[in-house]
Design an enzyme around this catalytic site. Structure first.
Site: not given
Ligand code: BGP
Length: 466
Positions: A164, A373
């Site tokens: 991320e 995720e």
């Protein structure tokens, strides 16, 4: 060839700092999160990951539970501070040996390890020298990555460089709720650029070793949506797409910064002098084999009225505790009252993943995707030895349905990982916000208790798995 090769991966995910604990065990050096959590700056939910879910000592039990839950893949991260305790100096044999054991324990159980090299936790000495704002960190990361490839490359088939770049740097340098708690967009773009460059360096190291696995990057990506269909809304959506998605995904997948990105930043008065001649070759050679996508919610936007764009983060579950940071007028965040949200303001809108996957297929048709995720934070309660998390089941089921539909319609999605394997430290949210398929009773020596969602996931994999 590993056990799960070729099969759709059904797994769950964790990150080192959030679950391992053992913060000073063996040779481990301090990370920015160790230091931050022990500092006064950690004031919202002042807890630490010192013990966390004690996964460092219990990974075998956790892997046994994954097997019992029908999962065939485990995404976890390596703590850089275990492998190279000060980030740049000596390599720790004890640190390397720990992850040998984790990887071997996965393989012995028929679980495909998917290894993230960097998930928010930076060695403190590098952090103190400027962290991701400095190029030195890219070079240090490349060396660390190579060390891991050389040690584990014979057994790990799926690698992820950095988790991320968008969300991590937004929190660290724009919203300011993660260390170094900065609120300055110029510094944010610089840090994110260096993460992307570091990822490209690592990919090049990986290729130079001629390993047989594949390597990707984890991008928190968003389905960008509007409530109104008109040109001004479309423009806001394009801006938001550039801001949240393409600024990372174009670089990782296409190997180049979107041309309008630099123009836009310079028009905003941002310094872009950190982009150096020669970087374009590194980025081009550092293109990923696949994209890891963390998919939680959509970004709903509307046109900017010229006033700054608010970005919010909520770490307490209390709306009055929103942190806000402004971006110079690219778009404005919108809200849809008809879509339910969890206590931390996250939209519960599973259809968003279908829109996202369709969009990724259009933009990057040759790049496979893993949903690395997806999950739902909730203040779960253990009642009479059981966690009845129907709300989570409903959310996860919706995502699985939409992902499988996108797949049936031609999206090359190869796996799905629930966040998280077990309850763990939720960064600034502390421990009350739980995501796990397995409940961790922190008051009772971190005892594990599978939640209803764990059994739902097991049965769903049995029924739908291929
Ligand atoms: C992702 C991170 C994870 C995890 C998850 C939930 O952005 O990669 O580390 O924490 O989000 O977020 P949070 O724990 O802040 O609710």
């Amino acid at each position: 060839m590993s056990a799960a090769a070729g099969r759709f991966l059904w797994g769950s995910a964790t990150a080192a700092y959030q679950c391992e604990g053992a913060w000073r065990e063996a040779d481990k050096g301090p990370s920015n999160w160790d230091v931050f959590c022990h500092s006064e700056a950690n004031s919202v939910n002042p807890v630490t990951g010192d013990v966390a879910a004690d996964h460092y000592h219990r990974f075998e039990e956790d892997l046994d539970l994954m097997v019992a839950g029908g999962q065939n893949a485990y995404r976890f991260s390596i703590a850089w501070t275990r492998v190279i305790p000060d980030g740049t100096g000596a390599v720790s044999e004890a640190g390397l040996a720990h992850y040998d054991r984790v990887i071997d324990a996965c393989l012995a159980r028929g679980i495909e390890p998917m290894v993230t090299l960097y998930h928010y936790d930076l060695p403190q000495p590098l952090f103190e020298r400027g962290g991701w704002e400095r190029r030195e960190t890219c070079e240090a990361f490349a060396r660390y990555a190579r060390t891991c490839f050389e040690r584990y490359g014979d057994r790990v088939r799926l690698w992820l460089t950095i988790n991320e770049p968008n969300y991590d740097t937004l929190c660290s340098y724009a919203i300011g709720n993660y260390p170094p708690n900065v609120r300055d967009l110029d510094r944010r773009w610089r840090a994110m650029y260096h993460m992307l460059l570091a990822s490209a360096h690592a990919v090049r190291e990986f290729r130079s070793l001629g390993l047989s696995g594949q390597i990707g990057l984890v991008s928190d990506s968003y389905y960008i949506d509007t409530l109104v269909d008109d040109p001004a809304y479309d423009e806001a959506a394009r801006n938001a797409d550039l801001f949240f998605n393409r600024s990372v995904n174009d670089v990782a997948v296409l190997g180049t910064l979107p041309p309008e990105m630099r123009e836009r930043l310079e028009a905003d008065g941002c310094d872009t002098s950190y982009v150096l001649p020669g970087d374009e070759d590194i980025l081009a050679e550092g293109r990923v084999d696949f994209l890891g996508v963390n998919a939680y919610e959509r970004e709903l936007v509307k046109p900017s009225d010229g006033s700054p764009t608010n970005l919010t983060a909520n770490n307490t579950g209390r709306p009055e505790d929103n942190h806000e940071k402004t971006v110079r007028g690219w778009f404005t965040l919108d809200s849809d009252p008809s879509v339910p949200k969890n206590a931390w303001g996250m939209e519960l809108y599973p259809r968003s993943v279908y829109g996202l996957l369709m969009d990724l297929r259009e933009k990057y048709p040759d790049t496979p995707v893993y949903i690395t995720e997806n999950g739902m934070g909730y203040a779960d309660e253990l009642v009479d030895g059981r966690v009845r998390d129907d709300y989570r089941i409903e959310y996860l089921r919706g995502f699985v349905e939409w992902i499988l539909r996108a797949r049936a319609e031609g999206c090359d999605v190869r796996g799905y990982f629930v966040w998280s394997t077990m309850d763990l430290y939720s960064w600034i949210n502390g421990y009350r916000k739980r995501y796990g398929l397995v409940y961790v009773d922190y008051g009772d020596d971190c005892r594990r208790i599978p939640k209803d969602s764990f059994y739902w996931y097991r049965d769903m994999i049995k029924e739908r798995g291929e």
